[in-house]
Enzyme design. Structure first.
Site, PDB file in Angstrom:
ATOM      1  CG  ASP A  30      32.145  65.528  73.729  1.00  0.00           C
ATOM      2  OD1 ASP A  30      32.391  66.629  74.230  1.00  0.00           O
ATOM      3  OD2 ASP A  30      33.026  64.715  73.388  1.00  0.00           O
TER       4      ASP A  30
HETATM    5  C1  BGC Z   1      30.108  60.862  70.422  1.00  0.00           C
HETATM    6  C2  BGC Z   1      30.897  61.242  71.633  1.00  0.00           C
HETATM    7  C3  BGC Z   1      32.120  61.974  71.190  1.00  0.00           C
HETATM    8  C4  BGC Z   1      31.787  63.119  70.270  1.00  0.00           C
HETATM    9  C5  BGC Z   1      33.052  63.752  69.758  1.00  0.00           C
HETATM   10  C6  BGC Z   1      29.840  62.054  69.572  1.00  0.00           C
HETATM   11  O1  BGC Z   1      29.160  61.662  68.417  1.00  0.00           O
HETATM   12  O2  BGC Z   1      28.915  60.229  70.829  1.00  0.00           O
HETATM   13  O3  BGC Z   1      31.248  60.104  72.385  1.00  0.00           O
HETATM   14  O4  BGC Z   1      32.788  62.482  72.306  1.00  0.00           O
HETATM   15  O5  BGC Z   1      31.019  62.679  69.194  1.00  0.00           O
HETATM   16  O6  BGC Z   1      32.843  64.728  68.840  1.00  0.00           O
HETATM   17  C1  NOJ Z   2      34.319  60.603  73.905  1.00  0.00           C
HETATM   18  C2  NOJ Z   2      35.126  61.856  73.960  1.00  0.00           C
HETATM   19  O1  NOJ Z   2      36.420  61.589  73.511  1.00  0.00           O
HETATM   20  C3  NOJ Z   2      35.189  62.389  75.355  1.00  0.00           C
HETATM   21  O2  NOJ Z   2      35.872  63.618  75.368  1.00  0.00           O
HETATM   22  C4  NOJ Z   2      33.819  62.532  75.936  1.00  0.00           C
HETATM   23  O3  NOJ Z   2      33.955  62.964  77.253  1.00  0.00           O
HETATM   24  C5  NOJ Z   2      33.035  61.243  75.850  1.00  0.00           C
HETATM   25  N1  NOJ Z   2      33.020  60.775  74.516  1.00  0.00           N
HETATM   26  C6  NOJ Z   2      31.616  61.385  76.359  1.00  0.00           C
HETATM   27  O4  NOJ Z   2      30.828  62.104  75.484  1.00  0.00           O
END
Ligand code: BGC
Ligand code: NOJ
Length: 811
Positions: A483
């Protein structure tokens, strides 16, 4: 250092000090009613949706930590204490907390009195039960005042924590006997209420926080408890609470149990009231009657235990390694149930108000859950598919209560569609239930736009085919699995979302990770076509897959590993050409799992590069070198300080990808070494460094660039749960459901001389013994079923209701 121990017999983790490095929690409930409970009885409850139906309040970043919960106070003379130590923090003579499967038992002892608080959510009911058993182990008669306390949330957790000008005036309750009814907004558009009750007459009660705690008091020293008496307050706005008080006189050796309950009741519209303004309590009365006696509560506990024993009997391992057995047989599968239920919505790190259910998250959660309750997996697949758009793209998240896509975050995460294929294919391999593909499923939750689930999968597949970039690799959109790699967003202003700022579609930025996914899950899609005799479609699909595979081996290859992506300017990311972020974990795991470069040797080379550049003593970091400054063309990934989260943290979710990839190449020693490094039971001894619960995975462990290397964050709700169980059960131990039956193909450390797995599969039970006296890592010499040799390693389907004995000899 440890703060407790595993009790495998009872399937519990026993915490022996309340002062764990962070609150260590458990989840109660696995249907509609959920409570989170910490090792000091902190936590909160909700019905189905942590944002829209929150029963009790929780303040996540409070100081002191973890002050809200379901609290039991005992006043013994001038001493006030809690069996779970918090919130009074009165030192206890002894303490323990047993987190088990769907229940938690706290036990504290003070001045000869033992109090045991047993919390669980009974199966089939929307309530939390708290049985408190107080025992006078002293030699004198004890006059004790017992208080049970919760603070209500006014249902919508966001409004409750923001819109005070309104909600300080809306709170309402009713009191009847030993029961407090929380009915805020029931007068208008809600037809549900909460009931907080005791199964015995109470001596006093309070329903306002001001009266119970004191305006300038708090749960650490409630004025009513100090006084030994509640004042009978009735809430009119402000902060409604439930406080019940019972006086106990206990002779030496005497003990007494009281049941406190917190229930959620919904009334049909026409049955809301029995008199103007008076709620219809019939359903609440019936609920209270179900748990009126100890015997009824015991029966509910026993039913829960039987339920879990049955669920866990689908996959049972005996390996001779007690840590491995406890993870496979208990904790991996338990965490898979919790992630299936919660997605990433409600934990001690996820507020339950933001994310709801994630499209990609919930699809991946199925990989570790589908064998546990296939019928619930089926329903989930259909719910998720209904949030897909007609062009194959998908809402990134949806709300569990409404099952509607979340418009705020919208679409544009180009890996999402392919995960639907992954989850559905896993369901079909487990169940052989092909009827699911004929189900009519809406697009964008609009029933008039329904098509078969198979058509949804087709559009998922075609979405990638029609969204390829300049190198013939899939376009990344807003982001793929990572993400935080936001290649089209260019966010410059604080507070903007990294992910949804800027255009959702860039015509240039490409993802090698999605390419790996497309090859892997594209082949799974083509296999479904084969089964449905869609021969031409299967062949056409394979042509697309081959083209993307070729692009991955050329434009996606950096010389010694797979590149990660191309940015919006067509520059490579995850390449030796970069100064930072030269190599990323994700494409190495996904591409090798997809079999890309297996023949050419590129796959093995990619994994060797991972070991050389990304491995650490606590696990494999996400990338190296870490980004040291914010890069506009990369987005959130470079917003994190080096070593944290996606910027070179040990992201536990994609460690199993590397382990699976190693197993794909037959490297059993390395596959297991990678599995072990992040596996909770193996790192219990460093709990003071790791800090989060030693019985479940956390999303992230700080990487080697971080000042707190080895420290975990964001426990419980992570795709690691599903992927790790998928990895250990299918790739390493090698018990693999396929469309045609159960396949056995272990890839284990050469030192493991064998193991047995009992696997329930499509109604039959397979007792599988694997003999590795040969000391190999991979490969099978012989397979017998009920004593008869079979050719190959796919077991013939046994009739439902039968049991078969399978002997597998490796070599
Ligand atoms: C986090 C990710 C997460 C995303 C969801 C980010 O700030 O680092 O792990 O999946 O937010 O919106
Ligand atoms: C947490 C999110 O829930 C997941 O969808 C994502 O793939 C990982 N973070 C990595 O960014």
């Amino acid at each position: 250092m440890k703060f407790g121990y595993f009790d495998d017999q009872n399937k519990e983790y026993v915490i022996t000090t309340p002062q764990t490095p962070l609150p260590w929690i458990n989840y109660l409930g696995s249907e509609d009613f959920f409570s989170l409970v910490s090792n000091t009885a902190g936590g909160y409850s909700f019905y189905r949706d942590a944002r829209m139906r929150r029963l009790t309040r929780y303040r996540y970043n409070s100081s002191p930590l973890d002050m809200d919960g379901h609290r039991i106070y005992i006043k013994d003379g001038e001493t006030v204490w809690n069996p779970g130590w918090q919130p009074t923090k009165t030192p206890l003579d002894s303490y323990s907390c047993r987190h088990g499967l769907g229940y938690t038992i706290l036990e504290g002892k003070k001045d000869g009195v033992t109090a045991r608080q047993e919390l669980f959510v009974p199966k089939g009911d929307a309530c939390e039960l708290d049985r408190v058993t107080v025992c006078n182990g002293s030699t004198v008669v004890k006059e004790l005042d017992l208080f049970s306390y919760v603070e209500f949330c006014l249902w919508n957790a966001v409004d409750d924590s923001t819109n005070f000008q309104r909600n300080y005036s809306t709170g309402e309750v009713e009191v009847e006997g030993g029961a407090i009814y929380h009915k805020t907004e029931y007068r208008e558009r809600r037809s549900h209420y909460a009931v907080f009750w005791a199964n015995c007459p109470v001596d006093s009660f309070d329903t306002t926080r001001d009266a119970f705690c004191g305006v300038y008091g708090g749960p650490a020293d409630p004025q009513a408890v100090r006084a030994g008496q509640c004042s009978g307050s009735i809430a009119h706005g402000w902060a409604p609470v439930g406080a019940l008080h019972i006086h106990l006189t206990l002779a030496p050796g005497e003990s007494h149990s009281i049941l406190f309950g917190l229930g959620y009741i919904e009334n049909p519209q026409q049955e809301k009231f029995i008199a103007p303004g008076v709620i219809n309590k019939t359903r609440a009365h019936a609920m209270m009657e179900r748990y009126a006696t100890d015997a009824q509560v015991d029966a509910a506990r026993a039913a829960l235990r039987t339920h879990w024993e049955q669920l866990l009997s689908t996959y049972h391992l005996e390996s001779g390694d007690e840590k491995l057995d406890r993870m496979v047989n208990i904790w991996h599968q338990y965490q898979c149930m919790v992630t299936f239920n919660m997605s990433r919505s409600a934990s001690y790190y996820e507020s339950g108000t933001g994310r709801g259910m994630g499209f990609r998250d919930s699809c991946q959660d199925l990989l570790g859950f589908v064998h546990i309750i296939p019928s619930r997996a089926r329903e989930r697949i259909l719910d998720i598919a209904a949030t897909q758009f007609a062009d194959g793209s998908a809402y990134h998240q949806y709300q569990p209560l409404t099952k509607k896509g979340n418009r705020d975050i919208g679409t544009g995460f180009n890996d999402d569609p392919l995960w639907l294929i992954a989850g559905t294919a896993a369901y079909l391999r487990e169940t052989g239930d092909w009827s699911i593909l004929d189900e009519q499923v809406p697009f964008d939750n609009d029933a008039s736009k329904a098509q078969s689930l198979m058509e949804h999968l087709r559009r998922s597949f075609n979405f990638t085919c029609t969204h390829l970039g300049p190198h013939g690799l899939p376009l990344i959109g807003r982001a793929d699995w990572n993400d935080c790699l936001n290649l089209n967003c260019f966010s410059e202003h604080p507070g903007e979302s990294f992910q949804i700022t800027g255009p959702s579609e860039g015509p240039v930025a490409e993802s090698v990770f999605i390419a790996g996914m497309f090859v892997k899950y594209g082949h799974e899609y083509a296999q479904l076509c084969d089964h449905l005799n869609l021969t031409e479609e299967a062949a056409a699909a394979r042509k697309h897959i081959d083209a993307v595979e070729q692009a991955t081996l050329t434009a996606g290859w950096d010389g010694a590993w797979f590149r990660r992506a191309y940015d919006a300017f067509g520059k490579p990311i995850g390449s030796k050409e970069c100064t930072e972020g030269q190599i990323f974990i994700e494409p190495q795991g996904m591409c090798v799992m997809a079999g890309i470069g297996k023949e050419s040797g590129q796959a093995a080379q990619a994994l060797a590069s991972v070991e050389e550049r990304l491995d650490t003593k606590y696990g494999v970091v996400l990338l190296q070198p870490a980004y040291t400054s914010y890069q506009l063309n990369l987005g959130e990934i470079s917003s994190y300080p080096p070593g944290y989260k996606e910027n070179a943290g040990i992201f536990c979710h994609n460690n199993p990808w590397i382990s699976c990839a190693e197993a794909t190449l037959g490297h059993g020693d390395r596959a297991f070494a990678v599995y072990r490094k992040t596996c909770p039971a193996y790192i219990e001894d460093i709990s003071e460094i790791h800090r989060t619960e030693p019985y479940v995975y956390s999303q992230m462990v700080a990487g080697k660039d971080a000042p707190t290397f080895g420290e975990a964050k964001n426990s419980w709700l992570t795709g690691t749960a599903a992927w790790t169980f998928f990895n250990i059960s299918q790739y390493i131990l090698g018990i693999q459901p396929t469309l045609d039956g159960l396949k056995v193909d272990p890839c284990i450390p050469h030192t493991l001389s064998g193991f047995t797995v009992t696997r329930r599969f499509r109604g039959a039970v397979y007792h599988i013994t694997v003999d590795n006296a040969a000391g190999v890592q991979h490969g099978i010499k012989a397979v017998t079923v009920d004593g008869k040799a079979i050719s190959g390693n796919v077991l013939p389907l046994a009739a439902a209701g039968t049991e078969v004995t399978v002997q597998v000899t490796m070599g």
